[in-house]
Enzyme design. Structure first.
Site, PDB file in Angstrom:
ATOM      1  N   ASP A   1      31.094 141.357  50.178  1.00 40.38           N
ATOM      2  CA  ASP A   1      29.750 141.279  49.609  1.00 40.38           C
ATOM      3  C   ASP A   1      28.918 140.112  50.126  1.00 40.38           C
ATOM      4  O   ASP A   1      27.750 139.999  49.773  1.00 40.38           O
ATOM      5  CB  ASP A   1      29.843 141.138  48.088  1.00 40.38           C
ATOM      6  CG  ASP A   1      30.184 139.711  47.660  1.00 40.38           C
ATOM      7  OD1 ASP A   1      29.374 139.084  46.949  1.00 40.38           O
ATOM      8  OD2 ASP A   1      31.256 139.216  48.071  1.00 40.38           O
TER       9      ASP A   1
ATOM     10  N   ASP B   1      31.793 137.569  54.877  1.00 40.36           N
ATOM     11  CA  ASP B   1      32.557 138.812  55.061  1.00 40.36           C
ATOM     12  C   ASP B   1      32.091 139.607  56.280  1.00 40.36           C
ATOM     13  O   ASP B   1      32.734 140.598  56.647  1.00 40.36           O
ATOM     14  CB  ASP B   1      32.429 139.708  53.820  1.00 40.36           C
ATOM     15  CG  ASP B   1      33.026 139.086  52.578  1.00 40.36           C
ATOM     16  OD1 ASP B   1      34.125 138.504  52.684  1.00 40.36           O
ATOM     17  OD2 ASP B   1      32.408 139.175  51.504  1.00 40.36           O
TER      18      ASP B   1
ATOM     19  N   ASP C   1      35.581 137.201  45.009  1.00 43.95           N
ATOM     20  CA  ASP C   1      34.376 136.918  44.220  1.00 43.95           C
ATOM     21  C   ASP C   1      33.210 137.797  44.664  1.00 43.95           C
ATOM     22  O   ASP C   1      32.841 137.807  45.836  1.00 43.95           O
ATOM     23  CB  ASP C   1      33.981 135.444  44.362  1.00 43.95           C
ATOM     24  CG  ASP C   1      34.959 134.520  43.669  1.00 43.95           C
ATOM     25  OD1 ASP C   1      35.344 134.814  42.528  1.00 43.95           O
ATOM     26  OD2 ASP C   1      35.341 133.497  44.268  1.00 43.95           O
TER      27      ASP C   1
ATOM     28  N   ASP D   1      37.524 141.079  49.915  1.00 50.50           N
ATOM     29  CA  ASP D   1      37.036 139.833  49.357  1.00 50.50           C
ATOM     30  C   ASP D   1      37.322 139.842  47.854  1.00 50.50           C
ATOM     31  O   ASP D   1      37.632 140.884  47.266  1.00 50.50           O
ATOM     32  CB  ASP D   1      35.531 139.736  49.631  1.00 50.50           C
ATOM     33  CG  ASP D   1      34.877 138.559  48.943  1.00 50.50           C
ATOM     34  OD1 ASP D   1      35.336 137.425  49.153  1.00 50.50           O
ATOM     35  OD2 ASP D   1      33.921 138.791  48.179  1.00 50.50           O
TER      36      ASP D   1
END
Length: 234
Positions: free
Chosen positions: A180, A184, A10, A8
């Site tokens: 996070d 995800d 951000d 991921d």
């Protein structure tokens, strides 16, 4: 040996202010130079992802729009398993509902999106989910922590990872995923090894095989060094 890493963006290779963590970029480049394929997976648009890939130095293999699109390399065919029309129809229902409560929904980059719909986090996502259920719409609501997304069932980063692995000729067992946020979870579960960085909420940490001590980009670097120690012990 792990042959590919899917991460991921951000909240995972950034800091809490969404600034790219420079040691994370260095770690990604170390992997690439060693022949490990690195895939960025995000809720962001393809054009955003292309810029990131070029600046960091990956080959352009991406998962975008939370799995609504994916592509093998810059020259590969863009796959679009998501259904943007269904997402836009659901957005109109939500827009009408919240307008009646005096709240305006702000779309993010709609003209650049192929599969999903994203808008500002100025509403309660659980309330949005209730409205979707009440109208019997075949769309799910995702809260990434940075935006609220609408996507069609069966679309996820995990499903895109599995499909992309086939195109890459790699087993998902030989892939590591780092993330996070709730978008995800399927990705962490689909990969051979799923790692959540410390800032991930409990549900994401529960889906992971490992949770880092460090948060954000520092946690990403910790995970990479844990599972690719031979590249960082020189």
């Amino acid at each position: 040996m792990l042959k590919a890493l899917v991460t991921d963006v951000d909240g995972t290779i950034t800091d809490r202010r969404r600034r790219i963590n420079t040691p994370a970029v260095e770690a990604v480049r170390t992997l690439i130079d060693a022949g490990v394929e690195v895939v960025f997976a995000s809720g962001n648009t393809v054009c955003f992802m292309d810029g990131l890939c070029k600046m960091v130095g990956t080959d352009g293999t991406i998962i975008g729009e939370n799995g609504g699109v994916y592509r093998r390399g810059f020259s590969g065919t863009l796959r679009v398993p998501g259904d943007k029309k269904a997402c836009l129809a659901a957005f109109e229902v939500l827009n009408d509902y919240f307008a009646g409560k005096g709240v305006e929904l702000e779309l993010f980059g709609e003209q650049y999106r192929f599969a999903d719909v994203a808008f500002a986090r100025n509403i309660d996502p659980d309330e949005a989910r209730a409205v979707i259920r009440d109208h019997d719409l075949s769309v799910r609501v995702l809260d990434t922590g940075f935006a609220i997304h609408l996507q069609t069932p069966g679309v996820s980063k995990g499903a895109a990872l599995t499909a992309l692995a086939r195109e890459m000729g790699v087993s998902t067992d030989d892939m590591m995923a780092v993330g996070d946020s709730e978008n995800d979870i399927e990705m962490l579960e689909a990969a051979g090894i799923g790692v959540a960085v410390r800032n991930a909420p409990p549900a994401v940490q529960a889906a992971a095989d490992r949770v880092t001590e460090g948060a954000y980009g520092d946690g990403f670097v910790e995970a990479v060094k844990k599972y690719y120690p031979y590249l960082f012990s020189r």
